[in-house]
Scaffold this motif. Structure first.
Motif, short mmCIF file in Angstrom:
data_model
loop_
_atom_site.label_atom_id
_atom_site.label_comp_id
_atom_site.label_asym_id
_atom_site.label_seq_id
_atom_site.Cartn_x
_atom_site.Cartn_y
_atom_site.Cartn_z
N VAL A 41 0.84 -1.20 0.00
CA VAL A 41 0.00 0.00 0.00
C VAL A 41 0.88 1.24 0.00
O VAL A 41 0.60 2.23 -0.69
N LYS A 42 1.96 1.22 0.78
CA LYS A 42 2.88 2.35 0.81
C LYS A 42 3.49 2.59 -0.57
O LYS A 42 3.64 3.74 -1.01
N LEU A 43 3.87 1.51 -1.26
CA LEU A 43 4.43 1.66 -2.60
C LEU A 43 3.40 2.25 -3.55
O LEU A 43 3.72 3.13 -4.36
N ALA A 44 2.16 1.79 -3.46
CA ALA A 44 1.10 2.34 -4.31
C ALA A 44 0.90 3.83 -4.05
O ALA A 44 0.65 4.61 -4.98
N THR A 45 1.03 4.24 -2.77
CA THR A 45 0.90 5.66 -2.42
C THR A 45 2.04 6.48 -3.02
O THR A 45 1.84 7.60 -3.50
N ILE A 46 3.26 5.92 -3.00
CA ILE A 46 4.40 6.60 -3.63
C ILE A 46 4.16 6.76 -5.13
O ILE A 46 4.39 7.85 -5.69
N ILE A 47 3.71 5.70 -5.77
CA ILE A 47 3.45 5.77 -7.21
C ILE A 47 2.40 6.84 -7.51
O ILE A 47 2.52 7.61 -8.47
N ASP A 48 1.36 6.89 -6.68
CA ASP A 48 0.33 7.91 -6.88
C ASP A 48 0.90 9.31 -6.67
O ASP A 48 0.52 10.25 -7.38
N ASP A 49 1.82 9.48 -5.72
CA ASP A 49 2.44 10.79 -5.50
C ASP A 49 3.29 11.20 -6.69
O ASP A 49 3.32 12.38 -7.06
N ILE A 50 3.98 10.24 -7.31
CA ILE A 50 4.77 10.54 -8.51
C ILE A 50 3.86 11.06 -9.61
O ILE A 50 4.24 11.95 -10.38
N ARG A 51 2.65 10.52 -9.67
CA ARG A 51 1.68 10.99 -10.68
C ARG A 51 1.36 12.48 -10.51
O ARG A 51 0.99 13.15 -11.48
N GLN A 52 1.46 12.97 -9.28
CA GLN A 52 1.09 14.36 -9.00
C GLN A 52 2.22 15.35 -9.25
O GLN A 52 2.01 16.56 -9.18
N LEU A 53 3.42 14.85 -9.53
CA LEU A 53 4.56 15.74 -9.74
C LEU A 53 4.37 16.56 -11.01
O LEU A 53 3.74 16.10 -11.97
N PRO A 54 4.94 17.76 -11.06
CA PRO A 54 4.76 18.62 -12.24
C PRO A 54 5.67 18.25 -13.42
O PRO A 54 5.83 19.05 -14.35
N PHE A 55 6.29 17.09 -13.36
CA PHE A 55 7.15 16.60 -14.44
C PHE A 55 7.08 15.09 -14.46
O PHE A 55 6.66 14.45 -13.49
N GLN A 56 7.50 14.51 -15.56
CA GLN A 56 7.63 13.06 -15.64
C GLN A 56 9.08 12.68 -15.36
O GLN A 56 10.00 13.33 -15.86
N PRO A 57 9.31 11.66 -14.56
CA PRO A 57 10.70 11.27 -14.29
C PRO A 57 11.37 10.69 -15.53
O PRO A 57 10.71 10.11 -16.41
N ASP A 58 12.67 10.85 -15.59
CA ASP A 58 13.46 10.24 -16.66
C ASP A 58 13.95 8.85 -16.25
O ASP A 58 14.21 8.01 -17.11
N LEU A 59 14.07 8.64 -14.95
CA LEU A 59 14.58 7.38 -14.43
C LEU A 59 14.05 7.17 -13.03
O LEU A 59 13.99 8.11 -12.24
N ILE A 60 13.63 5.95 -12.72
CA ILE A 60 13.22 5.57 -11.38
C ILE A 60 14.13 4.42 -10.95
O ILE A 60 14.30 3.44 -11.68
N VAL A 61 14.73 4.54 -9.75
CA VAL A 61 15.65 3.53 -9.25
C VAL A 61 15.17 3.02 -7.89
O VAL A 61 14.94 3.82 -6.97
N PHE A 62 15.02 1.72 -7.77
CA PHE A 62 14.74 1.07 -6.49
C PHE A 62 16.07 0.56 -5.93
O PHE A 62 16.69 -0.34 -6.50
N THR A 63 16.50 1.14 -4.79
CA THR A 63 17.83 0.81 -4.28
C THR A 63 17.80 -0.25 -3.18
O THR A 63 18.28 -0.04 -2.07
N GLY A 64 17.24 -1.40 -3.50
CA GLY A 64 17.41 -2.58 -2.67
C GLY A 64 16.40 -2.82 -1.57
O GLY A 64 15.58 -1.96 -1.25
N ASP A 65 16.49 -4.04 -0.99
CA ASP A 65 15.49 -4.56 -0.06
C ASP A 65 14.11 -4.42 -0.67
O ASP A 65 13.20 -3.80 -0.11
N LEU A 66 13.98 -5.02 -1.83
CA LEU A 66 12.75 -4.94 -2.61
C LEU A 66 11.65 -5.76 -1.93
O LEU A 66 10.60 -5.24 -1.56
#
Length: 291
Positions: A41-66
């Motif tokens: 649920v926390k990950l889904a909330t982060i993804i939803d927050d990224i949707r609200q940013l005023p730009f699209q990311p060029d790269l998303i990196v997950f840095t471990g303990d997936l």
């Protein structure tokens, strides 16, 4: 996914999202590791927050303990989530391994082919090279970078002297704010700094310790440690680490060689929900074979 247009546009300014230590719960597991809220649920909330940013990311990196001690089916589930992120945000998404990831399950459930003893790769966006390193060593909380991986990194840095290099790995390098964490961080920091010396390094980005910090070490190398997507650890008391509900990620902006970091805090609980008792905080004396 057509990223060519995005890459041309982003040659001057890049937005990189770093999500660290989600500790996603394996399928069928009832209890949640150091958490009261489902980390999916926390990950889904982060993804939803990224949707609200005023730009699209060029790269998303997950840095471990997936996934926290997950199986191949859990990494298949994560792969599906990341495939959707790639499509929705029209950007690159990379993952690296942490100490709580199971290498064999990750290789079976996430990758099309076994990459060998470590999972490291690189990519280029504009005038910037991004390196994704594998500091996981099975059976250890602390991390190391194998000599073969360091040679690989050094070779590519020498081949691209005009490119600005950015490194991502799970375990933080040693620095002024890591004194209480020596037992858990990258154990061969001097070896990595030796490889980086004299090269055009824009920064090293890590996670693992579940608190945010930054410092400059070595040949004026910026180190930024991201807070966790899953929970916060207060390590001020070196032998009693306190855990609170939390969720955050960070945005790295790269603009003409300059680097800026903004942390997005989506949740921060005040109650202590768990504690970790720590014995020695010193570096590990015995290292694994081959390191």
């Amino acid at each position: 996914m057509n990223l060519q247009g995005r890459e041309v546009i982003s040659m001057q300014r890049l937005h990189v999202i770093q999500i660290s230590d989600p500790h996603l719960t394996p399928h069928g597991q009832v209890s949640v590791h150091h958490q009261q809220i489902d980390p999916w649920v926390k990950l889904a909330t982060i993804i939803d927050d990224i949707r609200q940013l005023p730009f699209q990311p060029d790269l998303i990196v997950f840095t471990g303990d997936l996934i926290h001690d997950g199986g191949a089916d859990d990494y298949q589930r994560l792969h599906a989530v990341i495939h959707t992120m790639k499509s929705e945000f029209n950007c690159h998404v990379r993952v690296i391994l942490g100490n709580h990831d199971c290498r064999e399950a990750f290789y079976e459930g996430y990758l099309p082919a076994d990459p060998g003893p470590y999972y490291a790769n690189r990519m280029r966006l504009g005038n910037n090279d991004f390196y994704f390193l594998d500091s996981k060593v099975s059976g250890y909380e602390a991390g190391w970078l194998a000599p073969e991986q360091l040679k690989w990194l050094g070779k590519h840095l020498r081949q691209a002297p005009t490119k600005r290099a950015f490194l991502f790995l799970h375990h933080p390098l040693d620095g002024p704010t890591m004194t209480n964490m020596h037992y858990a961080i990258l154990q061969n920091t001097p070896a990595l700094l030796s490889v980086l010396r004299g090269h055009n390094v824009g920064g090293v980005f890590t996670g693992h310790v579940h608190f945010s910090t930054s410092y400059v070490i070595g040949d004026h190398v910026l180190n930024v440690v991201a807070g966790s997507a899953s929970y916060d650890v207060n390590c001020i008391n070196p032998h009693q680490h306190r855990i609170r509900e939390s969720s955050r990620y960070q945005i790295i902006t790269i603009d003409h060689g300059q680097v800026g970091i903004v942390e997005r805090q989506l949740l921060q609980g005040s109650a202590i929900i768990d504690q970790l008792s720590i014995g020695s905080t010193r570096f590990i004396g015995k290292r694994p074979t081959g390191y």
